[in-house]
Scaffold this motif. Structure first.
Motif, mmCIF file in Angstrom:
data_model
loop_
_atom_site.group_PDB
_atom_site.id
_atom_site.type_symbol
_atom_site.label_atom_id
_atom_site.label_comp_id
_atom_site.label_asym_id
_atom_site.label_seq_id
_atom_site.Cartn_x
_atom_site.Cartn_y
_atom_site.Cartn_z
ATOM 1 N N VAL A 85 -1.874 -20.493 4.604
ATOM 2 C CA VAL A 85 -1.958 -19.088 4.199
ATOM 3 C C VAL A 85 -1.405 -18.873 2.796
ATOM 4 O O VAL A 85 -1.857 -17.966 2.090
ATOM 5 N N GLN A 86 -0.462 -19.716 2.366
ATOM 6 C CA GLN A 86 0.209 -19.497 1.087
ATOM 7 C C GLN A 86 -0.757 -19.444 -0.099
ATOM 8 O O GLN A 86 -0.566 -18.614 -1.004
ATOM 9 N N PRO A 87 -1.805 -20.292 -0.170
ATOM 10 C CA PRO A 87 -2.746 -20.153 -1.307
ATOM 11 C C PRO A 87 -3.385 -18.770 -1.375
ATOM 12 O O PRO A 87 -3.576 -18.239 -2.475
ATOM 13 N N LEU A 88 -3.710 -18.178 -0.216
ATOM 14 C CA LEU A 88 -4.275 -16.834 -0.212
ATOM 15 C C LEU A 88 -3.265 -15.824 -0.748
ATOM 16 O O LEU A 88 -3.620 -14.931 -1.530
ATOM 17 N N ILE A 89 -1.989 -15.960 -0.330
ATOM 18 C CA ILE A 89 -0.948 -15.057 -0.818
ATOM 19 C C ILE A 89 -0.792 -15.201 -2.328
ATOM 20 O O ILE A 89 -0.695 -14.196 -3.057
ATOM 21 N N ASP A 90 -0.764 -16.432 -2.811
ATOM 22 C CA ASP A 90 -0.606 -16.659 -4.254
ATOM 23 C C ASP A 90 -1.767 -16.066 -5.034
ATOM 24 O O ASP A 90 -1.573 -15.437 -6.085
ATOM 25 N N ASP A 91 -2.991 -16.258 -4.526
ATOM 26 C CA ASP A 91 -4.156 -15.694 -5.216
ATOM 27 C C ASP A 91 -4.112 -14.169 -5.205
ATOM 28 O O ASP A 91 -4.448 -13.527 -6.208
ATOM 29 N N PHE A 92 -3.703 -13.596 -4.064
ATOM 30 C CA PHE A 92 -3.632 -12.133 -3.976
ATOM 31 C C PHE A 92 -2.589 -11.587 -4.953
ATOM 32 O O PHE A 92 -2.833 -10.594 -5.657
ATOM 33 N N LEU B 136 -2.993 -9.017 -8.154
ATOM 34 C CA LEU B 136 -2.153 -7.842 -8.413
ATOM 35 C C LEU B 136 -1.555 -7.907 -9.815
ATOM 36 O O LEU B 136 -1.503 -6.888 -10.519
ATOM 37 N N ASP B 137 -1.099 -9.095 -10.209
ATOM 38 C CA ASP B 137 -0.513 -9.232 -11.546
ATOM 39 C C ASP B 137 -1.560 -8.967 -12.627
ATOM 40 O O ASP B 137 -1.282 -8.266 -13.619
ATOM 41 N N ARG B 138 -2.746 -9.531 -12.457
ATOM 42 C CA ARG B 138 -3.792 -9.304 -13.465
ATOM 43 C C ARG B 138 -4.211 -7.849 -13.507
ATOM 44 O O ARG B 138 -4.488 -7.288 -14.566
ATOM 45 N N ASN B 139 -4.264 -7.218 -12.320
ATOM 46 C CA ASN B 139 -4.619 -5.802 -12.280
ATOM 47 C C ASN B 139 -3.559 -4.959 -13.001
ATOM 48 O O ASN B 139 -3.883 -4.012 -13.736
ATOM 49 N N ARG C 168 0.829 -1.211 0.000
ATOM 50 C CA ARG C 168 0.000 0.000 0.000
ATOM 51 C C ARG C 168 0.859 1.256 0.000
ATOM 52 O O ARG C 168 0.492 2.269 -0.607
ATOM 53 N N ASP C 169 2.002 1.202 0.692
ATOM 54 C CA ASP C 169 2.874 2.373 0.736
ATOM 55 C C ASP C 169 3.732 2.517 -0.516
ATOM 56 O O ASP C 169 4.470 3.498 -0.650
ATOM 57 N N GLY C 170 3.655 1.548 -1.420
ATOM 58 C CA GLY C 170 4.413 1.644 -2.653
ATOM 59 C C GLY C 170 5.833 1.142 -2.547
ATOM 60 O O GLY C 170 6.609 1.321 -3.492
ATOM 61 N N ARG C 171 6.208 0.507 -1.437
ATOM 62 C CA ARG C 171 7.571 0.008 -1.302
ATOM 63 C C ARG C 171 7.769 -1.323 -2.002
ATOM 64 O O ARG C 171 8.888 -1.707 -2.297
ATOM 65 N N GLU C 172 6.684 -2.056 -2.258
ATOM 66 C CA GLU C 172 6.762 -3.325 -2.969
ATOM 67 C C GLU C 172 5.567 -3.436 -3.897
ATOM 68 O O GLU C 172 4.524 -2.798 -3.682
ATOM 69 N N GLN C 173 5.731 -4.254 -4.937
ATOM 70 C CA GLN C 173 4.666 -4.466 -5.910
ATOM 71 C C GLN C 173 3.843 -5.716 -5.610
ATOM 72 O O GLN C 173 2.707 -5.833 -6.058
ATOM 73 N N ARG C 174 4.404 -6.653 -4.852
ATOM 74 C CA ARG C 174 3.736 -7.915 -4.556
ATOM 75 C C ARG C 174 4.038 -8.312 -3.120
ATOM 76 O O ARG C 174 4.947 -7.776 -2.499
ATOM 77 N N LEU C 175 3.267 -9.267 -2.613
ATOM 78 C CA LEU C 175 3.534 -9.825 -1.292
ATOM 79 C C LEU C 175 4.667 -10.830 -1.411
ATOM 80 O O LEU C 175 4.534 -11.842 -2.119
ATOM 81 N N ALA C 176 5.772 -10.555 -0.741
ATOM 82 C CA ALA C 176 6.947 -11.415 -0.849
ATOM 83 C C ALA C 176 7.053 -12.323 0.370
ATOM 84 O O ALA C 176 6.441 -12.073 1.409
ATOM 85 N N GLY C 177 7.852 -13.393 0.229
ATOM 86 C CA GLY C 177 8.098 -14.292 1.355
ATOM 87 C C GLY C 177 7.290 -15.566 1.246
ATOM 88 O O GLY C 177 6.364 -15.693 0.428
#
Length: 458
Positions: free
Chosen positions: A229-236, A240-243, A214-223
């Motif tokens: 939880v990982q499936p939710l991160i991958d879907d999110f 972002l990529d599709r957007n 949200r602050d613009g420091r990263e483009q995707r959720l890393a780690g």
């Protein structure tokens, strides 16, 4: 429940602690019951042994009267008055009004045990609770025996013990048990807190990752995250990529549209300028210029509308502002203006597209340079989630009653100078697309102060 649906941490802790309390209360009830039954069983066993000893010591004389053998009872408490351990022998059947015991222990002194009437089979043991010589609670065991002489005579043998010590032992055990279970409950509660903290740590990490996006420091959720939880991160990240793909496609289509329209308009404008002067050629040139400005305005709005909600946008203010000041210095070099960025912090950033920030600041600086007499000063601060930028000039300014009007499309700040009146309108529209705004006020040097509010990047 709040609009957020409550706290997952509080739900987990609440369910865990409620279950823990129920389990500990149930454990206390069950263990206390087991110990109470055990103490009572031990007490009854001791009474049965004393009753067996009394039965073994009981003899009958020549007249058929009961006597205790010369060895007597082995427990010395039977000899101590009111010691809490008693025995008694009385004839059966009981005679109403005359229930005198034939024999009793010295510990009873001048009192007698008063048991209820009872039908006893030979050898059977019955138990009762009654008040003792000093009204203390007693538990008694009784049995009946039959003497050989006279034939058919029966006797009731009673042994009773004070329940105070047993009750005190049960009380002490219950106290120690309660303290132990409370201590265990505290340790288990701390373990539950630690378990919830460890279990929800990936969610905290995900929250920090979202904040960075949200602050613009990263483009995707890393780690990497746990399997749950990982499936939710991958879907999110996929969203972002599709957007980003949609935004890039919209930008390309906007650029294609601009190119497709600008080329014919440029040809028409060039033809109008090269044609012999006439009312028609002037009209065509004027309308082509107006169409180009309207195209620029609508394309800026469309570009900002497609990018305003894209996560991870971050544009540093310093480099953009520095480049614009240098460009304006060259563009208005004949006026010898003093252009200055007054104490702009280097870490300020705009949560949006660089091109939009250039569009807004470029229009404000160009208007300020056109109206200024000698200087244009830019100031910027962060106010909570907002970036506050002020562009001040020392020109004639604008009367307060006209400031709202000049922000409208087609209204010019200075009617004597050429222009379309779209510059400030474009700034207002772009700022409002990002949730900000543009206001006009008086500058410290006496001119106009254009104050731009935009969302700040972290």
């Amino acid at each position: 429940m709040s609009a957020r649906g409550g706290s997952l941490r509080l739900r987990l802790l609440g369910a865990t602690l409620a279950t823990l309390v129920l389990a500990l209360v149930g454990a206390h009830w069950w263990l206390a019951g087991l110990f109470r039954d055990h103490v009572q069983q031990q007490f009854d066993t001791a009474l049965s042994q004393q009753l067996d000893q009394l039965t073994a010591r009981l003899e009958f004389d020549a007249r058929g009267q009961p006597v205790i053998g010369p060895r007597g009872m082995s427990d010395p408490r039977f000899e101590k008055p009111y010691s809490g351990l008693y025995w008694q022998v009385e004839p059966l059947p009981l005679v109403a009004g005359d229930r005198r015991a034939a024999l009793r222990s010295r510990s009873l002194w001048d009192a007698e045990l008063q048991l209820p009437d009872d039908a006893l089979a030979d050898g059977a043991i019955h138990r009762h609770e009654l008040a003792g010589p000093r009204a203390e609670p007693l538990r008694a065991a009784e049995r009946s025996v039959q003497a050989q002489q006279p034939v058919g005579s029966r006797w009731r043998l009673i042994v009773a013990g004070d329940l105070h010590e047993a009750s005190a032992a049960i009380g002490r055990f219950n106290g120690v048990l309660a303290a132990s279970l409370v201590g265990l409950g505290v340790l288990l509660a701390l373990a539950a807190l630690a378990q919830v903290a460890v279990g929800l740590a990936p969610l905290k990490a995900m929250q920090r990752g979202l904040q960075r996006v949200r602050d613009g420091r990263e483009q995707r959720l890393a780690g990497r995250y746990p399997a749950e939880v990982q499936p939710l991160i991958d879907d999110f990240n996929g969203v972002l990529d599709r957007n980003a793909e949609v935004v890039e496609r919209a930008r390309a289509q906007t650029g294609n549209l601009a190119h497709a329209l600008k080329t014919p308009l440029a040809i028409l404008g060039q033809a109008a300028r090269e044609a012999p002067p006439s009312d028609f050629s002037s009209l065509v040139g004027e309308q082509v210029g107006q169409a180009e400005r309207q195209l620029q305005w609508h394309l800026a709005r469309a570009r900002a509308a497609t990018t305003q909600h894209v996560p991870g946008q971050r544009t540093a203010l310093g480099p953009v502002l520095g480049g614009l000041l240098r460009a304006m210095d060259k563009l208005h070099a004949d006026r010898h203006l003093h252009l200055e960025a007054d104490g702009v912090p280097p870490d300020l950033a705009f949560a949006g597209e660089e091109q939009d920030l250039q569009e807004m600041l470029g229009n404000l600086l160009d208007n300020a340079c056109r109206c200024a007499r000698a200087a244009v000063v830019v100031r910027a601060v962060r106010d909570g989630p907002w970036l506050q930028i002020a562009v001040d000039d020392d020109g004639p300014g604008i009367a307060p009653e006209r400031r709202a009007a000049v922000l409208q499309r087609g209204v010019r700040v200075d009617e004597s100078q050429p222009g379309s009146g779209l510059g400030l309108a474009i700034v207002v529209d772009l700022a409002r697309v990002y949730g900000g705004d543009l206001t006009l006020g008086g500058a410290p040097a006496g001119g106009l102060s254009a104050r731009l509010s935009l969302p700040a990047a972290g």
